[in-house]
Scaffold this motif. Structure first.
Motif, short mmCIF file in Angstrom:
data_model
loop_
_atom_site.label_atom_id
_atom_site.label_comp_id
_atom_site.label_asym_id
_atom_site.label_seq_id
_atom_site.Cartn_x
_atom_site.Cartn_y
_atom_site.Cartn_z
N ASN A 94 -7.02 -0.28 0.94
CA ASN A 94 -6.03 -0.04 2.01
C ASN A 94 -5.15 1.15 1.69
OD1 ASN A 94 -7.07 -2.28 3.32
ND2 ASN A 94 -5.38 -3.63 2.76
N ALA B 171 -7.14 4.21 2.45
CA ALA B 171 -7.18 4.43 3.91
C ALA B 171 -5.85 5.02 4.40
CB ALA B 171 -7.49 3.13 4.63
N LEU B 172 -4.74 4.53 3.86
CA LEU B 172 -3.43 5.06 4.23
C LEU B 172 -3.31 6.52 3.82
CD1 LEU B 172 -0.54 4.66 5.32
CD2 LEU B 172 0.08 3.79 3.03
N GLU C 16 0.82 -1.21 0.00
CA GLU C 16 0.00 0.00 0.00
C GLU C 16 0.85 1.26 0.00
OE1 GLU C 16 -2.40 -3.30 1.90
OE2 GLU C 16 -0.34 -2.58 2.07
N SER C 17 1.91 1.29 0.80
CA SER C 17 2.75 2.49 0.84
C SER C 17 3.50 2.69 -0.47
CB SER C 17 3.71 2.46 2.03
OG SER C 17 4.65 1.42 1.90
N ILE D 180 -5.70 8.68 3.52
CA ILE D 180 -6.52 9.48 4.43
C ILE D 180 -5.81 9.64 5.78
CG2 ILE D 180 -8.67 9.48 5.77
CD1 ILE D 180 -9.93 8.10 3.24
N LYS D 181 -5.25 8.54 6.27
CA LYS D 181 -4.56 8.55 7.56
C LYS D 181 -3.38 9.52 7.56
CE LYS D 181 -2.16 5.44 10.73
NZ LYS D 181 -1.72 4.06 10.93
N THR D 182 -2.68 9.60 6.41
CA THR D 182 -1.49 10.45 6.32
C THR D 182 -1.81 11.82 5.72
OG1 THR D 182 -0.91 9.48 4.17
CG2 THR D 182 0.07 8.47 6.14
N SER D 183 -3.11 12.12 5.59
CA SER D 183 -3.57 13.39 5.01
C SER D 183 -2.98 13.63 3.62
CB SER D 183 -3.22 14.57 5.94
OG SER D 183 -3.85 14.40 7.19
N ASP D 184 -2.91 12.58 2.85
CA ASP D 184 -2.34 12.68 1.50
C ASP D 184 -3.47 12.75 0.48
OD1 ASP D 184 -0.77 12.60 -0.74
OD2 ASP D 184 0.39 10.89 -0.10
#
Length: 158
Positions: free
Chosen positions: A148, A151-152, A118-119, A154-158
């Motif tokens: 996923n 979601a990542l 995902e990253s 969103i979590k990292t405000s990207d």
């Protein structure tokens, strides 16, 4: 090499034609999403063959990709490959003559074992969106990894 004509193969062929013709507004990146066996790989192979044929590469572009996928028995194919080839993008449109292919974005990169699939995908999509990568990008991913990755982001405000 002949590919079965499907709506996806035809859509990608049209996309390739637009890139090679320098049609303004044509996206430089395509992300194919779906489960195993839905035709993503065949469609990607068809797109690469279309780039080869319409750019006048005479099989050289296809051969460059094929070389990168020649692996020893039991080894996994590379997660990402890149092929530079003059003639795949019109001069002066700001695109570099590189096709970056992510055949399976569910895979990790062995050279970056601490990074998740995902990253890695988020990093690639960010580079496209921000203009850090301005070649052609073709990626294949399943819905789970894409969800996923979202979601990542969103979590990292990207």
């Amino acid at each position: 090499m002949l590919f079965r004509s499907t709506p996806l193969v035809e859509k990608l062929s049209s996309w390739v034609q637009s890139i090679l013709a320098g049609v303004p507004g044509t996206p430089s990146a395509v992300l194919l999403v779906g489960g195993p066996g839905n035709g993503k790989t065949d469609a990607v192979e068809g797109a690469i063959a279309t780039f080869d044929r319409l750019s006048g590469a005479g099989g050289r572009l296809v051969a460059k990709f094929a070389t990168q996928y020649q692996i020893s028995s039991g080894a996994l194919p590379p997660r990402r490959t890149e092929v530079e080839f003059n003639g795949i993008v019109p001069d002066g449109n700001g695109m570099i003559p590189v096709i970056r292919l992510v055949q399976d974005a569910t895979e990790k990169d062995p050279s970056r074992p601490d990074e998740t699939a995902e990253s890695l995908l988020l990093e690639e999509l960010r580079a496209i969106r921000c203009g850090e990568y301005n070649g052609i990008y073709i990626g294949c991913v399943n819905r789970g990894i894409l969800a996923n990755t979202s979601a990542l982001a969103i979590k990292t405000s990207d």
